[in-house]
Write an enzyme that holds these catalytic residues in place. Structure first.
Site, short mmCIF file in Angstrom:
data_model
loop_
_atom_site.label_atom_id
_atom_site.label_comp_id
_atom_site.label_asym_id
_atom_site.label_seq_id
_atom_site.Cartn_x
_atom_site.Cartn_y
_atom_site.Cartn_z
N SER A 119 0.82 -1.21 0.00
CA SER A 119 0.00 0.00 0.00
C SER A 119 0.85 1.26 0.00
O SER A 119 0.33 2.35 -0.02
CB SER A 119 -0.93 -0.02 1.22
OG SER A 119 -0.26 -0.50 2.36
N HIS A 140 -2.72 -3.00 -5.91
CA HIS A 140 -3.16 -2.58 -4.57
C HIS A 140 -4.67 -2.76 -4.45
O HIS A 140 -5.45 -1.98 -5.00
CB HIS A 140 -2.74 -1.11 -4.37
CG HIS A 140 -3.11 -0.55 -3.04
ND1 HIS A 140 -3.40 0.78 -2.84
CD2 HIS A 140 -3.24 -1.14 -1.82
CE1 HIS A 140 -3.68 0.97 -1.58
NE2 HIS A 140 -3.60 -0.18 -0.94
N GLU A 152 -5.85 -0.63 -7.55
CA GLU A 152 -4.93 0.42 -8.02
C GLU A 152 -3.72 -0.30 -8.61
O GLU A 152 -3.12 -1.15 -7.93
CB GLU A 152 -4.55 1.27 -6.80
CG GLU A 152 -3.67 2.44 -7.12
CD GLU A 152 -3.40 3.28 -5.85
OE1 GLU A 152 -3.50 2.75 -4.73
OE2 GLU A 152 -3.07 4.46 -6.02
N ASN A 190 -3.72 6.06 -1.23
CA ASN A 190 -3.23 6.35 0.13
C ASN A 190 -2.58 7.73 0.25
O ASN A 190 -2.47 8.26 1.35
CB ASN A 190 -2.28 5.25 0.60
CG ASN A 190 -3.06 4.04 1.09
OD1 ASN A 190 -4.19 4.18 1.56
ND2 ASN A 190 -2.49 2.86 0.97
N1 3HC Z 1 -15.62 -9.51 3.53
C1 3HC Z 1 -16.55 -9.78 2.61
N2 3HC Z 1 -17.73 -9.12 2.55
C2 3HC Z 1 -17.97 -8.18 3.47
C3 3HC Z 1 -17.05 -7.86 4.48
C4 3HC Z 1 -15.82 -8.57 4.50
N3 3HC Z 1 -14.87 -8.32 5.40
N4 3HC Z 1 -17.58 -6.88 5.25
C5 3HC Z 1 -18.77 -6.62 4.74
N5 3HC Z 1 -19.01 -7.37 3.68
C6 3HC Z 1 -20.20 -7.35 2.80
C7 3HC Z 1 -21.42 -7.79 3.57
O1 3HC Z 1 -21.58 -9.20 3.50
C8 3HC Z 1 -22.53 -7.06 2.86
O2 3HC Z 1 -22.88 -7.75 1.66
P1 3HC Z 1 -24.38 -7.70 1.07
O3 3HC Z 1 -24.68 -6.26 0.84
O4 3HC Z 1 -24.25 -8.48 -0.18
O5 3HC Z 1 -25.24 -8.33 2.10
C9 3HC Z 1 -21.87 -5.73 2.42
O6 3HC Z 1 -20.46 -5.99 2.43
C10 3HC Z 1 -22.20 -4.62 3.37
O7 3HC Z 1 -21.80 -5.06 4.67
P2 3HC Z 1 -22.60 -4.74 6.01
O8 3HC Z 1 -24.06 -4.53 5.69
O9 3HC Z 1 -22.23 -5.75 7.03
O10 3HC Z 1 -21.95 -3.45 6.56
P3 3HC Z 1 -21.80 -2.05 5.89
O11 3HC Z 1 -22.93 -1.68 5.01
O12 3HC Z 1 -21.46 -1.19 7.04
O13 3HC Z 1 -20.51 -2.19 4.95
C11 3HC Z 1 -18.22 -2.03 4.51
C12 3HC Z 1 -19.28 -2.61 5.43
C13 3HC Z 1 -18.34 -2.62 3.13
C14 3HC Z 1 -16.86 -2.40 5.13
C15 3HC Z 1 -18.43 -0.47 4.44
O14 3HC Z 1 -18.50 0.07 5.73
C16 3HC Z 1 -17.35 0.25 3.67
O15 3HC Z 1 -17.37 0.30 2.46
N6 3HC Z 1 -16.41 0.87 4.41
C17 3HC Z 1 -15.29 1.58 3.82
C18 3HC Z 1 -14.25 0.59 3.40
C19 3HC Z 1 -13.07 1.28 2.79
O16 3HC Z 1 -12.98 2.49 2.66
N7 3HC Z 1 -12.10 0.47 2.40
C20 3HC Z 1 -10.85 0.96 1.88
C21 3HC Z 1 -9.88 1.02 2.98
S1 3HC Z 1 -8.34 1.68 2.47
C22 3HC Z 1 -7.53 0.36 1.85
O17 3HC Z 1 -7.96 -0.75 1.86
C23 3HC Z 1 -6.16 0.68 1.34
C24 3HC Z 1 -5.10 0.21 2.28
O18 3HC Z 1 -3.87 0.27 1.63
C25 3HC Z 1 -5.02 0.99 3.58
#
Ligand code: 3HC
Length: 285
Positions: A119, A140, A152, A190
């Site tokens: 990342s 990424h 990415e 990032n």
């Molecule tokens: N694995 C697989 N599926 C998952 C999951 C996981 N860990 N967490 C949630 N899901 C799925 C659920 O099963 C659900 O699926 P459905 O709609 O088909 O039923 C869907 O995602 C929505 O989940 P929830 O209803 O339980 O919960 P939320 O609506 O709160 O969504 C979330 C959870 C998808 C994590 C949402 O909060 C989100 O998009 N958050 C932001 C995530 C983000 O920004 N990620 C990027 C981080 S930065 C990065 O990764 C870069 C690194 O280098 C730092």
């Protein structure tokens, strides 16, 4: 190049997600970790995640079995001689990644491609520790991998155009959208995300508001699915700090200096969700 067999190095949160989406796209996956027990644990967690899809009626049970059978847990790097592509998804530490890429490179087919899910670490540096720098590239993925639409892609300065095109096509096969970034600290996503999270840390440190209100401000005011502190806990505060330090050190601008509160939380072991405590307490939930 037709990618049929993919090696995934690391069966943690990111490696598991990458293995899952790769197997769902029809590839055979070699899921490796430091020992067989960790690799098997990763395989079991993928099984549980897929079961949730079956329970929700989004996947047939037989399809789940087929996907799981495509993933073979292993701990021996030698099996990577079968892979057309290896994706490294180990801990975000340059020395660890360099060692893994260099070791994988030694056993892989000469024509196989080598991607890192780093990342923040320079792909140009990672490519330089292998004998195939033209075939090394950054892929990424975002967390949680099965849900997030983006990959990415970061070509090293040594990456060939053929390698870039093959990886773009492979990402599309996984059902992902692609943005491409030059090899620069933090790449694109990032470079934007970490100053945002860090600024939320400064706001907390200066007492502007509570963690709940900082996150609510972003969720409701900017329509983000998670607030910055909640997201930092989700990513892991150690990873956030590592990337923030890369930005600060390598871009040489004090505007990227990590907030003291972030350093202190990491020093205390309050690493976010995985530790049960970060900006929020997860043991009570
Ligand atoms: N694995 C697989 N599926 C998952 C999951 C996981 N860990 N967490 C949630 N899901 C799925 C659920 O099963 C659900 O699926 P459905 O709609 O088909 O039923 C869907 O995602 C929505 O989940 P929830 O209803 O339980 O919960 P939320 O609506 O709160 O969504 C979330 C959870 C998808 C994590 C949402 O909060 C989100 O998009 N958050 C932001 C995530 C983000 O920004 N990620 C990027 C981080 S930065 C990065 O990764 C870069 C690194 O280098 C730092």
């Amino acid at each position: 190049m037709d990618i049929k067999v993919v090696g995934v190095l690391g069966a943690g949160q990111m490696g598991r997600g990458i293995a899952q989406v790769t197997a769902q796209a029809g590839c055979n996956v070699l899921l490796l970790d430091v020992d067989l027990a960790h690799a098997k644990q990763g395989h079991e967690r993928i099984g549980k995640d897929l079961l949730r899809l079956v329970d929700k009626g989004k996947m047939q049970s037989a399809e789940r079995q087929t996907i799981l059978q495509r993933i073979t847990p292993n701990q021996d790097l030698k099996v990577l001689s079968e892979a057309d592509l290896v994706i490294e998804a180990a801990t975000e530490q340059q020395v660890i990644k360099e060692k893994l890429l260099s070791d994988a490179d030694k056993v892989m087919k000469p024509e196989a491609l080598l991607a890192s899910n780093t990342s923040s670490i320079s792909l140009t540096k990672l490519a330089a520790v292998t004998s195939r720098p033209d075939k090394v590239i950054g892929m990424h993925f975002m967390n949680p991998v099965p849900v997030m639409k983006l990959v990415e892609i970061i070509p090293a300065i040594q990456s060939s155009e053929e390698c870039v095109q093959t990886i773009k096509q492979f990402a599309a096969r996984l059902g992902k959208m692609v943005v491409t970034s030059k090899d620069s600290p933090g790449f694109l996503v990032n470079r934007m995300l970490m100053p945002f999270i860090n600024e939320a840390c400064f706001a907390l440190q200066e007492g502007l508001s509570s963690p709940e209100e900082i996150d609510e401000g972003v969720r409701l005011g900017l329509n983000h699915p998670m607030g910055p502190l909640e997201l930092a806990d989700f990513v892991g505060l150690d990873t956030v700090l590592y990337i923030a330090e890369v930005l600060h050190r390598e871009l040489g601008d004090d505007k990227y200096r990590p907030a003291t509160i972030l350093r202190n939380y990491v020093a205390a072991g309050w690493l976010g969700r995985k530790a049960g405590r970060g900006f929020y307490n997860y043991t009570e939930k």
